[in-house]
Design a protein around this motif. Structure first.
Motif, short mmCIF file in Angstrom:
data_model
loop_
_atom_site.label_atom_id
_atom_site.label_comp_id
_atom_site.label_asym_id
_atom_site.label_seq_id
_atom_site.Cartn_x
_atom_site.Cartn_y
_atom_site.Cartn_z
N VAL A 432 0.80 -1.22 0.00
CA VAL A 432 0.00 0.00 0.00
C VAL A 432 0.84 1.27 0.00
N ALA A 433 2.16 1.14 0.12
CA ALA A 433 3.03 2.31 0.06
C ALA A 433 4.41 1.88 -0.42
N VAL A 434 5.01 2.68 -1.30
CA VAL A 434 6.33 2.38 -1.86
C VAL A 434 7.22 3.61 -1.66
N ALA A 435 8.37 3.41 -1.04
CA ALA A 435 9.26 4.53 -0.74
C ALA A 435 10.10 4.91 -1.97
N ASP A 436 10.78 6.03 -1.84
CA ASP A 436 11.58 6.56 -2.94
C ASP A 436 13.06 6.18 -2.83
N ASN A 437 13.35 5.03 -2.20
CA ASN A 437 14.73 4.68 -1.87
C ASN A 437 15.16 3.33 -2.43
N SER A 438 14.70 2.98 -3.64
CA SER A 438 15.05 1.67 -4.19
C SER A 438 16.56 1.49 -4.29
N GLN A 439 17.03 0.32 -3.89
CA GLN A 439 18.45 0.03 -4.01
C GLN A 439 18.66 -1.46 -4.25
N ILE A 440 19.77 -1.77 -4.93
CA ILE A 440 20.16 -3.14 -5.20
C ILE A 440 21.02 -3.64 -4.06
N ASP A 441 20.76 -4.85 -3.59
CA ASP A 441 21.64 -5.47 -2.60
C ASP A 441 22.74 -6.23 -3.36
N ASN A 442 23.98 -5.90 -3.11
CA ASN A 442 25.10 -6.47 -3.86
C ASN A 442 25.78 -7.61 -3.11
N GLY A 443 24.98 -8.43 -2.43
CA GLY A 443 25.51 -9.61 -1.77
C GLY A 443 25.72 -10.75 -2.74
N THR A 444 26.14 -11.90 -2.20
CA THR A 444 26.47 -13.04 -3.04
C THR A 444 25.23 -13.91 -3.29
N TRP A 445 24.18 -13.31 -3.84
CA TRP A 445 22.94 -14.05 -4.09
C TRP A 445 23.13 -15.06 -5.21
N THR A 446 22.65 -16.26 -4.97
CA THR A 446 22.70 -17.34 -5.97
C THR A 446 21.34 -18.01 -6.02
N CYS A 447 20.78 -18.13 -7.23
CA CYS A 447 19.46 -18.68 -7.41
C CYS A 447 19.54 -20.15 -7.80
N GLY A 448 18.78 -20.99 -7.11
CA GLY A 448 18.71 -22.41 -7.44
C GLY A 448 17.40 -22.76 -8.11
N LYS A 449 17.48 -23.31 -9.31
CA LYS A 449 16.28 -23.76 -10.04
C LYS A 449 16.76 -24.89 -10.95
N GLU A 450 16.86 -26.07 -10.38
CA GLU A 450 17.45 -27.23 -11.03
C GLU A 450 18.95 -27.07 -11.21
N GLN A 451 19.41 -25.86 -11.28
CA GLN A 451 20.82 -25.51 -11.44
C GLN A 451 21.02 -24.14 -10.80
N TYR A 452 22.26 -23.68 -10.69
CA TYR A 452 22.55 -22.45 -9.96
C TYR A 452 23.06 -21.35 -10.88
N CYS A 453 22.57 -20.12 -10.63
CA CYS A 453 23.01 -18.95 -11.38
C CYS A 453 23.20 -17.77 -10.43
N ALA A 454 24.20 -16.95 -10.72
CA ALA A 454 24.42 -15.73 -9.95
C ALA A 454 23.35 -14.70 -10.29
N VAL A 455 22.76 -14.09 -9.26
CA VAL A 455 21.72 -13.08 -9.44
C VAL A 455 21.94 -11.96 -8.45
N SER A 456 21.14 -10.92 -8.56
CA SER A 456 21.06 -9.90 -7.52
C SER A 456 19.61 -9.47 -7.40
N CYS A 457 19.31 -8.71 -6.36
CA CYS A 457 17.93 -8.32 -6.11
C CYS A 457 17.90 -7.02 -5.33
N GLY A 458 16.75 -6.40 -5.33
CA GLY A 458 16.62 -5.15 -4.59
C GLY A 458 15.20 -4.64 -4.62
N MET A 459 14.96 -3.62 -3.84
CA MET A 459 13.64 -2.97 -3.82
C MET A 459 13.70 -1.73 -2.94
#
Length: 473
Positions: A432-459
């Motif tokens: 119901v509310a979205v701030a004006d401070n979107s940022q990417i988290d630059n950690g070591t995120w790895t996505c698993g979906k049958e196999q592994y890929c490097a990804v990143s995420c943020g909001m």
């Protein structure tokens, strides 16, 4: 010698070899075929018990050959790139796909022109273990000096350089040099018989220039702060309540609970809860969710995907409307649309699948402070760890490492070790509310979906009007 010919020389192939392999791959029929060559060197250096006492290197090398024929996919790989072994793999892939249509037109080779999405100013192969050791030692020293309760530090520097050569039956030929660099640190503290721990990490696609005093200080400060905060944290009462999700790392919930449901293979097979919602309104007009492979140096970025499709910025949700799924070539053909550059694979041993890259929500118009002040009783979360998601139903459970109680519009006591339980589509609709401070988290995120890929995420920081918080009953 051009860079393309240097890459072909690395794998011991000529343009005529590539054409011959495609011809064999399509010899029993098929709509499409591709070759994915990979040479990857990865290194790791680790510190434990105040000493740098672990190191390892790994080389991976080979080619994967894929044939598509209608709904069938034939795939085979070999770690030996002699023409004889590659021909065998091409025949295996051809036999599995076993299609009807046979290509008769000669292949016209066309180099893929792309914008590089990363660079290694100082290549990793030009630097030795001895160059990296001082950074781990300094990280260890800073953490121990920051808090007398620290009794153990575990830290690691890892780097990799992956060289890719791609060729397909459309004549597209491309090569890439993909660097990756990561630092992780875990701090363990003990006080009056109580033990707490925290972790911090950074990862980018870049070279040795990644290692600086600034990034060492940044990681040390973060990991000490996180761990120290845990001593003061409580486990709150559970129940349904408003949840403010902090900017940055809360993007992992966006990735897991929502992003996977936008991957086109799940929708093509009608296993995603969003399978019938393309073009429909699914959340507030203020929300736009993007999957982006073009952020320079980002961990999830790629210059082109593992199917030879240029990387791009894809609006999955645009102004509250489900605008696009994430496509590989197979799903794009099914939906009669263009691929979005999301065909990714762990290595040459795997077929590409629709996968995310850097997934984030755009900024809104609110201020984080105003969002928090609007909540009478709830929690603020900003540090997630593991979770579970059911793609079909969209239900999720996430473990929250740390956060704060919100009482009468103010952050009060720190909290830890709680679960956030909800449904992805409902949670998206309940923002119901979205701030004006979107940022990417630059950690070591790895996505698993049958196999592994490097990804990143943020909001940005957002207010979800209601989620179930698992705490003390």
């Amino acid at each position: 010698m051009t860079k393309l010919h240097e890459m072909m020389s690395l794998f011991g192939v000529t343009e005529e070899d590539l054409k011959r392999l495609i011809s064999i791959a399509l010899s029993k029929g098929g709509d499409y075929a591709d070759l994915y060559f990979e040479h990857s060197i990865s290194n790791e250096l680790s510190l434990r018990d105040k000493e740098v006492n672990g190191a390892g290197s790994h080389i991976d090398y080979g080619v994967g050959i894929r044939v598509l024929s209608g709904d069938r996919t034939g795939y085979a790989y070999t770690e030996i790139t002699s023409l004889r072994e590659m021909e065998k793999a091409a025949k295996v892939a051809s036999g599995i796909a076993n299609g009807n249509f046979k290509a008769t037109e000669p292949i016209v080779v066309s180099p893929l022109l792309f914008t590089p999405r990363y660079s290694a100013l100082l290549p990793w192969e030009d630097h030795t273990i001895s160059d990296k050791i001082p950074y781990l030692q300094e990280l260890n020293t800073i953490i121990f000096e920051a808090d007398k309760r620290v009794n153990k530090v575990i830290a690691r520097i890892s780097d990799s350089t992956t060289k890719i050569l791609f060729f397909n039956s459309l004549g597209v030929i491309a090569f890439d040099n993909r660097p990756m660099a990561s630092i992780t640190a875990t701090c363990i503290m003990e006080s009056e018989g109580k033990v707490e721990n925290g972790s911090a990490s950074r990862s980018f696609r870049c070279g040795y220039e990644f290692l600086t005093k600034e990034i060492i200080n940044e990681i040390a400060s973060e990991v000490v702060t996180k761990t120290a905060l845990s001593f003061e944290a409580i486990q709150p009462s559970g129940g349904e309540m408003p949840v403010v999700m902090g900017a940055g790392s809360s993007g992992i919930l966006l990735h897991e609970a929502i992003g996977h449901s936008f991957e086109a293979d799940f929708n093509r097979m009608n296993t995603s809860i969003f399978s019938d919602k393309l073009g429909k309104k699914i959340c507030s007009d203020e929300i736009s969710v993007i999957d982006d492979g073009t952020i320079f140096g980002n961990r999830g970025s790629i210059s082109f995907d593992d199917e030879g499709v240029l990387s791009q910025k894809t609006f999955m949700v645009k102004d509250g409307i489900l605008n696009s799924y994430l496509h590989d070539r197979i799903s794009a053909n099914f939906y009669k649309t263009a691929p979005t550059g999301n065909g990714r694979r762990e290595s040459f041993r795997y077929m590409p699948l629709p996968r995310m890259r850097a997934t984030y929500m755009e900024s809104g118009k609110s201020k984080e402070a105003d969002i928090i002040s609007s909540v009478k009783k709830g929690i603020f979360v900003d540090n997630f760890s593991n979770g579970q998601v059911q793609i079909g139903a969209g239900d999720f459970t996430f473990f929250v490492k740390s956060g704060y109680l919100i009482e009468n519009g103010k952050l009060t006591k720190s909290v830890k070790d709680i679960n956030i339980i909800g449904n992805g589509p409902d949670a998206l609709a309940d923002i119901v509310a979205v701030a004006d401070n979107s940022q990417i988290d630059n950690g070591t995120w790895t996505c698993g979906k049958e196999q592994y890929c490097a990804v990143s995420c943020g909001m940005p920081s957002v207010l979800v009007s209601k989620l179930t918080v698992g705490g003390i009953n």
